[in-house]
Design a protein around this motif. Structure first.
Motif, PDB file in Angstrom:
ATOM      1  N   ALA A 102     123.388 -36.528  -8.250  1.00 32.52           N
ATOM      2  CA  ALA A 102     123.839 -35.589  -9.286  1.00 32.52           C
ATOM      3  C   ALA A 102     122.778 -34.513  -9.500  1.00 32.52           C
ATOM      4  CB  ALA A 102     124.114 -36.346 -10.586  1.00 32.52           C
ATOM      5  N   LEU A 103     121.510 -34.937  -9.553  1.00 32.75           N
ATOM      6  CA  LEU A 103     120.436 -33.943  -9.711  1.00 32.75           C
ATOM      7  C   LEU A 103     120.450 -32.963  -8.546  1.00 32.75           C
ATOM      8  CD1 LEU A 103     117.495 -36.147 -11.052  1.00 32.75           C
ATOM      9  CD2 LEU A 103     118.586 -34.252 -12.272  1.00 32.75           C
ATOM     10  N   SER A 104     120.673 -33.471  -7.340  1.00 36.10           N
ATOM     11  CA  SER A 104     120.722 -32.580  -6.176  1.00 36.10           C
ATOM     12  C   SER A 104     121.899 -31.620  -6.263  1.00 36.10           C
ATOM     13  CB  SER A 104     120.820 -33.385  -4.874  1.00 36.10           C
ATOM     14  OG  SER A 104     119.556 -33.886  -4.519  1.00 36.10           O
ATOM     15  N   GLN A 105     123.038 -32.100  -6.709  1.00 38.54           N
ATOM     16  CA  GLN A 105     124.198 -31.205  -6.816  1.00 38.54           C
ATOM     17  C   GLN A 105     123.879 -30.048  -7.757  1.00 38.54           C
ATOM     18  OE1 GLN A 105     128.086 -32.910  -7.459  1.00 38.54           O
ATOM     19  NE2 GLN A 105     127.633 -34.700  -6.196  1.00 38.54           N
ATOM     20  N   PHE A 106     123.184 -30.375  -8.843  1.00 38.69           N
ATOM     21  CA  PHE A 106     122.784 -29.324  -9.784  1.00 38.69           C
ATOM     22  C   PHE A 106     121.793 -28.370  -9.115  1.00 38.69           C
ATOM     23  CE2 PHE A 106     119.847 -28.138 -13.384  1.00 38.69           C
ATOM     24  CZ  PHE A 106     120.719 -27.238 -14.001  1.00 38.69           C
ATOM     25  N   MET A 107     120.800 -28.926  -8.446  1.00 40.60           N
ATOM     26  CA  MET A 107     119.736 -28.082  -7.884  1.00 40.60           C
ATOM     27  C   MET A 107     120.205 -27.287  -6.662  1.00 40.60           C
ATOM     28  SD  MET A 107     116.241 -30.269  -8.450  1.00 40.60           S
ATOM     29  CE  MET A 107     116.744 -31.805  -7.706  1.00 40.60           C
TER      30      MET A 107
END
Lengths: 356, 251
Positions: A187-192
């Motif tokens: 999820a953090l990667s999708q945001f970043m």
């Protein structure tokens, strides 16, 4: 015609034949249902190809939203305060504005300056020394480091499971709906991954958009930049993604060996990742330890401050053996004029990435 | 008519294939793998107590021994390789934690097995796939993950050593991969001393012995007096990783 009907029947049969047993109806609102609404990701036309394997973790509306919540979530830290967004402030291209080194829980101080977060999907390694080789792995470092967020994934998972919203948010974002370390990091990667800065004045000029032109000073600065800086700050990302010693005097307080910490190779001592320069106007202070407060000081370092330390980059040595990039005061000013065209206000004020 | 028959048989086969999991299940059973960490085939290991003399005449006492096992595969006598689901195939073996020494694998197809294979460490070329990220909490609790770099520690071997006629000093060996520069992940295949018969309803077992003297005395010899702190050491870490390839033996 008959044949066609039969085909439909058969197709329907195939589809229904594997349907699961009926399950208890749970109100959708409370349960949270996986929602696979993909976000479109376009590589800007002037950009190099993506490095992030987006097929393996395609950003979705709910995955991105969960990533945004987690990025600003204090519970990711042991003190329930120091979220990722604490040191990565959007208005300053996600850097820790004016802070020389990053701050962690309980007033702990790191030893390096928080790097901007932008165009991460185009990078192959992360952190000043390349200590993370995949974007999905990078957050492990700040989350678990005792001078940063000082937290364990076990504890984060427990906190998120006990939270009124997160169990639903995870179910909406991921097919298996689990609150686990993989889904947190994805999820953090999708945001970043979505954090793309590509709408600066420079970009519009490069792409011939809307008659954007650079001023004479900016154009001259670009020319000078290409001559004096672009061998390392190369391409549209303004970094060749290598590690180099740019001749900073060794600060005995940290004696930071840089890339050598990751590889162990003496030839990597004092080398740091060539930083990308997008939004560089707002990412001060500069260098891996935040030692320079403004761009004038940075350029002055390259002109007159380079120290002949171990592994100093040979591109900084002139043919007569002297260290430094020759430039006049006038040229310094023009290069800074150009660097300011890399400021992308669309990005730093983009509502999608903000906490509220 | 021919067409219809064709269509029918096609869809019938789709039906059968699509519901494969419901019917025609391969019979499976469980396998228990126990790791026996020893000094050598002939000498047991007790943490903090057992003294052994290495090939450089240093007396070594082990205080901590942990390593990561991953990607377990079992090979049948007919050559069929069964790959245990990768996402469930990451384990920390910790000599100080008895429960970590036995791995219970279920869903192993019945058959006669002749070899066991596994990775020592984590295959970083697989990042970030196969549930590797879900191993983080386990590795974290066992302190088998660095917090200044995003990477797992493949082996931790710590203790004290005393050179002949010298004084006791500590040694620390932590080996993992160094970014993308040095991949210290190793994959070994061990023949089983006796064929393992996996039958329905019973648990088959394998004993894997780890001869820890080989960590520093195998293909490569490490003299602790010269190098007692091996952490992100680009020279010695790969030498130890090579030694680990000959550390195990399956009974």
């Amino acid at each position: 015609m008959k044949l066609l009907k039969l085909t439909y029947l058969l197709i329907a049969l195939v589809f229904f034949s594997c349907k699961n047993e009926p399950y208890e109806e749970i109100p959708t609102q409370a349960a949270g249902e996986y929602q696979n609404v993909p976000l479109s990701f376009e590589v800007p036309s002037n950009f190099p190809p993506l490095q992030y394997d987006i097929e393996n973790n395609p950003p979705t509306e709910t995955g991105f939203e969960l990533g945004r919540r987690l990025f600003y979530e204090g519970r990711m830290a042991s003190d329930n305060i120091v979220a990722c967004g604490f040191c990565h402030i959007q208005e300053f291209a996600f850097t820790h504005h004016t802070h020389i080194v990053s701050h962690g829980v309980d007033g702990a101080l790191g030893s390096r300056n928080a790097q901007p977060l932008q165009n991460l999907a185009f990078q192959n390694e992360f952190n000043w020394d390349g200590a993370a080789i995949h974007l999905d792995m990078q957050p492990i470092i700040p989350i678990t480091n005792e001078v940063e967020m000082n937290e364990s994934f076990t504890s984060i998972i427990a906190k998120l499971q006990a939270h009124p919203d997160y169990p639903r948010l995870f179910r909406e974002a991921f097919e298996n709906g689990e609150i686990n370390s993989e889904n947190i990091l994805k999820a953090l990667s999708q945001f970043m991954v979505m954090m793309v800065s590509s709408n600066s004045k420079y970009d519009k000029f490069r792409r011939n958009e809307g008659n954007v032109t650079l001023t004479a000073n900016e154009l001259q600065g670009m020319e000078l930049f290409n001559q004096k800086c672009a061998s390392c700050h190369a391409g549209e990302l303004f970094t060749d993604q290598t590690y180099r010693n740019n001749g900073l005097a060794i600060d005995p307080q940290y004696n930071d060996i840089g890339r050598e910490r990751v590889t162990g190779f003496p030839e990597d001592r004092y080398k740091f990742k060539v930083p990308n320069l997008r939004n560089v106007e707002v990412t001060f202070p500069y260098m891996h330890d935040g030692r320079f407060a403004n761009l004038e000081a940075v350029l002055e370092h390259y002109r007159s401050g380079i120290q002949d330390t171990e592994n100093v980059d040979e591109s900084l040595r002139q043919t007569d053996g002297t260290l430094g990039i020759p430039m006049t005061d006038e040229e310094k000013a023009r290069i800074i004029d150009f660097l300011k065209t890399l400021t992308d206000t669309d990005f730093i004020f983009d509502q999608r990435f903000s906490e509220f | 008519m021919k067409k219809i028959v064709y269509l029918f048989s096609l869809s019938l086969s789709i039906l059968v294939l699509s519901c494969n999991s419901d019917a025609d299940v391969i019979e499976t059973s469980t396998v228990e793998i126990t790791f026996d960490n020893r000094i050598s085939a002939n000498q047991n290991l007790t943490l903090g107590t057992t003294v052994y003399v290495n090939q450089n005449n240093e007396s070594v006492v082990t205080n901590e021994l942990k390593y990561i096992i991953s990607n377990i595969q079992l090979t049948q006598d007919n050559g069929t390789i069964f790959e245990y689901p990768k996402a469930d195939s990451y384990f920390v073996i910790n000599e100080a934690d008895l429960s970590s020494l036995t791995l219970n694998l279920d869903g192993i197809p019945v058959g006669n097995y002749t070899h066991i294979s596994f990775g020592i460490g984590v295959d970083q070329s697989e990042y970030p796939l196969d549930g590797m990220l879900n191993f983080i909490p386990t590795a974290e609790e066992a302190q088998m993950i660095w917090n200044w770099a995003a990477g797992y520690i493949f082996i931790k071997f710590e203790g004290t050593f005393t050179p002949q006629g010298g004084t006791e000093s500590p040694f620390v060996i932590h080996v993992g991969s160094h970014g993308q520069n040095l991949d210290n992940y190793k994959f070994v295949t061990l023949p089983l001393a006796n064929t393992m018969n996996v039958n329905a309803g019973t648990t088959a077992s394998v004993m894997v012995e780890a001869y820890i003297e080989r960590i520093i005395d195998a293909t490569n010899q490490i003299k602790l007096e010269d190098t007692n702190n091996i952490q992100v050491d680009p020279v010695n870490a790969p030498r130890i990783a090579t030694n680990l390839e000959s550390m195990f033996s399956a009974q």
